[in-house]
Design an enzyme around this catalytic site. Structure first.
Site: not given
Lengths: 160, 592
Positions: B286, B289, B312, B332, B371, B374, B379, B516
């Site tokens: 990141e 980037e 994230c 990102s 999560k 996720e 993908e 978090c």
């Protein structure tokens, strides 16, 4: 994340967007917007609520909350001639329930439903402010007073 | 400010005008019970729908009892909070709430942490008159990838609705229907999966009862652990170590990193690794980037998208895919640490130990419910084999440890395994709001300026305000940083990006208030924001204890690039460590 398929005609979408902009796309005007849409479509299907959500920039869950809170709003299509039987105190004590039962029997539908040909739908309400005429039945905009179960067939005949 | 004098339970107090009776009583040490009221200080979160009616009190001159959470103090008011009338009313209200509440306390997933159960105990309810007539199961259960809704247990406190609408501005759920059918549901009472839900889990974290809980993946993990053909690898997110101890009676903010590692090893995980390693890796990708986009932008390249947004947080990713799909090329492309870890574990590490990816099970311990969703995204799997197989929350891990008869408090500290367990302080602070961008800046500064960063802690990026900003001096280049935690705050920054007003070069977003550490999978804070602050402090302590505190100095990250990935942003890195986003906004379909 949603998978509901929404299908409305373009003019319907334009109508709803138009209503929203008449009320300045203000979420505070939600009830007025829903009133106008229900007047136009006869009911408020999920598709209409989705477009209103877009127009007023508010969550559709909130709109659904309002639609399900007020008994005036409905998500099932009303018939061409919506029949409402008053079950307010005055009408009730003068036999409104028997009148309602007769309508259910004649039309073979329950409260909240429409006849298969979509001609009639049945709903109940609380007090139309004509207690002197109890029991009161509304068909569309027309008011019938002192209705007895025997009158039901004749009332329906007017609309056949 | 004008103050008002009033009397509560024969004690006089002066409070500023506008104070509620409930808060004035608290000042006096009078703890009026309530089920719906909730306040998170410093985060501007307050729920007071006056819905539960447990907090009622007698107020002089008032015919009826007043809900103290929503009644403001008036001069000369005399309030009584425990007269026979009040206690009777409170008990009756409680009995009504319980009358149609399922009576499966013994086996309810909230048993022991349920506020309704505690309240019944506190109010001395020993009998529920009329319970035998109450309908059971009015509402169907709704299971999504992350959250289970069991609305028979809903008491209409509406905290979840406040979190979802006012704090997160997600608007997935709302109070619907009326009377006995009243409940909190998505539009058209569809499943959560078909709503705009981001799975941030903030509704779960404030639910006082068992109406909203997480999907339990412990049984699947246990099955993998006893399967001799599987190599089971575990990764633990930074925020878990700062909160897990609470489930075992330790004070909030107690770090249990070493004990947690020991417990995981005892549970039978073959390799106990750390998501912090992947956090360091995230910074490499990141950060690269960011510098790449920034240098193009500074050269006047109009195609370079600035600001860069962190990626994230899966709740946040779901949020912009739903509400800002037009900006989906702004965040990102770096995967989250959880997914980077999975991708490296099932390639680089699996090869290293000679295990086929199909025989490797990667489990993540996360402070998060999103999560779970996720790791199930298409993908993030290869031929149907997910990079991360199961994600369990801090609460689930605690339950797992208890079931396995492990006395975690008396375990000796152990270290993470190498190499995917080695991390720097930069990886640790990912758990706090502002932490990801601070970690990124520690690395980006040195890479951009070529100079050593003297002051490692960017304290200007820390804090609990919902939206923060700071300008860092990158050796003459002023770098504007924006930070938001809570999706409602993120929406504010995103609106500015959309309208072109944003002056930021980089923005960090975390979906949960506090980051978090305040995640939907953490031990329940029951509305006590001091707990969240204690966890934040613990994270910064852990960072200071680390000998290395910049991601690019992690020797195992350097080795990973040398042996496997090449350099940050390489083709291989892109293939394994980057992703793309989808437009999930609901489309209005038009009949032709």
């Amino acid at each position: 994340m949603s998978h509901i398929k929404i299908e409305l005609r373009k003019e319907d979408v334009d109508f709803i967007k138009g209503v929203c902009s008449t009320f300045n796309n203000d979420p505070q005007e939600l009830i007025n917007v829903l009133h106008t849409c229900q007047e136009h479509f006869g009911y408020l299907p999920a598709e209409v609520q989705e477009v209103v959500s877009d127009g007023l920039n508010m969550p559709v869950a909130k709109i659904y909350g309002v639609v399900t809170f007020y008994s005036f709003f409905t998500m099932t299509p009303k018939g061409k001639h919506p029949i409402s039987i008053c079950l307010g105190t005055a009408c009730y004590v003068r036999g409104a329930e028997k009148v309602l039962d007769e309508f259910k029997k004649e039309l073979a539908i329950q409260v909240g439903e429409s006849t298969p040909d979509n001609k009639f739908s049945l709903s109940t309400l609380r007090c139309v402010g004509a207690c002197g005429l109890a029991p009161v039945v509304l068909v569309g905009d027309k008011t019938y007073g002192r209705v007895a179960p025997d009158d039901v067939k004749n009332i329906l005949k007017e609309y056949v | 400010m004008e103050t008002i004098k009033l009397t509560i339970d024969n004690k006089e107090i002066d409070v500023p005008r506008g104070t509620t009776i409930y808060k004035a009583a608290r000042e006096l040490g009078i703890d009026i019970p309530t089920l719906c009221y909730m306040e998170l200080h410093d985060m501007n979160i307050e729920n007071k729908p006056a819905g539960c009616r447990i907090c009622v009190a007698e107020v002089s001159g008032r015919r009826t009892l007043a809900p103290t959470c929503a009644t403001k103090c008036e001069p000369g008011m005399v309030v009584k909070t425990h007269t026979p009338r009040v206690l009777n009313a409170r008990r009756t209200v409680m009995e009504f709430i319980l009358s149609n509440h399922p009576k499966d306390c013994l086996v309810c997933s909230k048993s022991g942490t349920c506020e309704l159960q505690d309240m019944a105990h506190r109010l001395g309810i020993k009998d529920i008159p009329g319970a035998e007539y109450a309908a059971v199961s009015t509402f169907r259960m709704d299971t999504s990838p992350s959250i289970i809704r069991n609305l028979d247990k809903c008491i209409m406190c509406r905290r979840c609705e406040m979190m979802c609408n006012d704090v997160q501005t997600v608007g997935a759920i709302s109070a619907v229907n009326r009377g006995f059918m009243a409940t909190v549901a998505p539009a058209f009472e569809q499943n959560l999966e078909h709503s705009t839900c981001t799975y941030c889990g903030q509704c779960v974290s404030v639910c006082p009862t068992g109406a909203l809980t997480e999907v339990n993946h412990v049984p699947q993990v246990l099955r993998a652990l006893v399967d001799p053909t599987k190599t089971v690898v575990v990764q633990t997110a930074p925020a878990v170590r700062a909160a897990l101890g609470e489930e075992f009676g330790l004070a909030p903010g107690t770090l249990v990193t070493g004990k947690m590692t020991a417990a995981l090893r005892t549970l039978g995980f073959d390799y106990v690794f750390d998501t912090d390693f992947a956090a360091d890796l995230t910074i490499m990708e990141e950060g690269t980037e960011l510098l790449d986009r920034l240098s193009k932008y500074l050269k006047g390249d109009k195609t370079a998208k600035i600001p860069i947004l962190t990626s994230c947080c899966p709740g946040w990713v779901n949020f912009f895919e739903e509400y800002f799909p037009d900006l989906k090329d702004v965040p990102s492309t770096a995967k989250s640490p959880q997914q980077m870890f999975g991708a490296i574990a099932k390639t680089y590490f699996a090869d290293k130990i000679g295990v086929n990816r199909k025989d490797m099970v990667v489990v993540s311990i996360m402070p998060c419910l999103a999560k779970k969703y996720e790791c199930q995204r298409d993908e993030f799997s290869v031929d149907g084999n997910p990079d991360v197989d199961f994600s369990i929350s801090t609460r689930e891990l605690a339950s797992f440890i208890k079931q396995a008869n492990i006395d975690i408090k008396n375990l000796h500290d152990e270290e993470f395994d190498s190499p995917l367990g080695e991390s720097t302080g930069a990886g640790v602070i990912f758990g706090n709001t502002g932490g990801v961008i601070e970690a990124a800046c520690r690395t980006a500064y040195e890479l951009y300026t070529g100079k050593k960063l003297e002051r490692i802690e960017f304290t200007e990026l820390r804090g609990m305000e919902g939206v923060r900003s700071a300008t860092l001096d990158f050796d003459g280049l002023p770098l504007n940083i924006g930070i938001a935690h809570g999706l409602g705050n993120a929406r504010k920054l995103l609106n500015d990006v959309r309208s072109g007003k944003s002056q930021f070069h980089a923005i960090e977003v975390m979906a949960c208030p506090g980051g978090c550490i305040g995640g939907g999978g953490q031990p329940l804070h029951h509305g006590n924001s001091e707990i969240i602050k204690a966890r934040a402090a613990a994270i910064y302590t852990e960072d200071r204890k680390k000998p290395l505190r910049k991601s690019h100095e992690n020797p195992f990250i350097i080795k990973l690039y040398d042996e496997f990935l090449g350099k940050p942003g390489s083709e291989k890195a892109h293939h394994l460590l980057h992703t793309h986003y989808f437009d999930k906004k609901k489309k209005i379909m038009i009949k032709k």
